[in-house]
Scaffold this active site. Structure first.
Site, PDB file in Angstrom:
ATOM      1  N   PRO A 119      -1.763   2.561   6.729  1.00  0.00           N
ATOM      2  CA  PRO A 119      -2.888   1.518   6.789  1.00  0.00           C
ATOM      3  C   PRO A 119      -2.907   0.441   7.849  1.00  0.00           C
ATOM      4  CG  PRO A 119      -1.913   1.912   4.642  1.00  0.00           C
ATOM      5  CD  PRO A 119      -1.215   2.876   5.727  1.00  0.00           C
TER       6      PRO A 119
ATOM      7  N   LEU B 285       0.813  -1.401  -0.244  1.00  0.00           N
ATOM      8  CA  LEU B 285       0.024  -0.071   0.079  1.00  0.00           C
ATOM      9  C   LEU B 285       1.019   1.232  -0.041  1.00  0.00           C
ATOM     10  CD1 LEU B 285      -2.186  -1.415   2.869  1.00  0.00           C
ATOM     11  CD2 LEU B 285      -3.076  -0.906   0.533  1.00  0.00           C
ATOM     12  N   GLY B 286       2.171   1.047  -0.503  1.00  0.00           N
ATOM     13  CA  GLY B 286       2.770   2.353  -0.448  1.00  0.00           C
ATOM     14  C   GLY B 286       3.658   2.231   0.907  1.00  0.00           C
ATOM     15  N   CYS B 287       3.159   3.525   1.865  1.00  0.00           N
ATOM     16  CA  CYS B 287       3.510   3.590   3.300  1.00  0.00           C
ATOM     17  C   CYS B 287       2.658   2.678   4.052  1.00  0.00           C
ATOM     18  CB  CYS B 287       3.621   4.956   3.623  1.00  0.00           C
ATOM     19  SG  CYS B 287       4.089   5.018   5.360  1.00  0.00           S
ATOM     20  N   PHE B 288       3.423   1.759   4.944  1.00  0.00           N
ATOM     21  CA  PHE B 288       2.225   1.057   5.689  1.00  0.00           C
ATOM     22  C   PHE B 288       1.769   1.346   6.781  1.00  0.00           C
ATOM     23  CE2 PHE B 288       7.053  -1.111   6.184  1.00  0.00           C
ATOM     24  CZ  PHE B 288       7.231  -0.295   7.506  1.00  0.00           C
TER      25      PHE B 288
END
Length: 70
Positions: free
Chosen positions: A14, A8-11
């Site tokens: 999320p 998701l990109g940066c974790f």
């Protein structure tokens, strides 16, 4: 138990959101893919390692709240 691994990109954001969903048992963050088997957050942030930041989600089977997230 069901397991999902999402890139998701940066974790960080999320991971927090998923951890609050009813039926989610545990969340973990880490890296997937990439050029080396061991890396650091600082190295991944440079974009040169080809790793994806991922969230691993363990949930109860058929968690409807998790399945309906946008």
């Amino acid at each position: 138990m069901e397991i999902a691994v999402l890139a998701l990109g940066c974790f960080w954001g999320p991971e927090i959101k998923f951890s609050k969903i009813n039926g989610v048992i545990k969340t973990e963050v880490g890296y997937c893919g990439g050029n080396s088997s061991q890396t650091t957050y600082k190295e991944v942030c440079t974009g040169s390692t080809n790793h994806a930041e991922v969230v691993k989600i363990r949930s109860e089977e058929h968690t409807s709240e998790l399945q309906s997230q946008p």
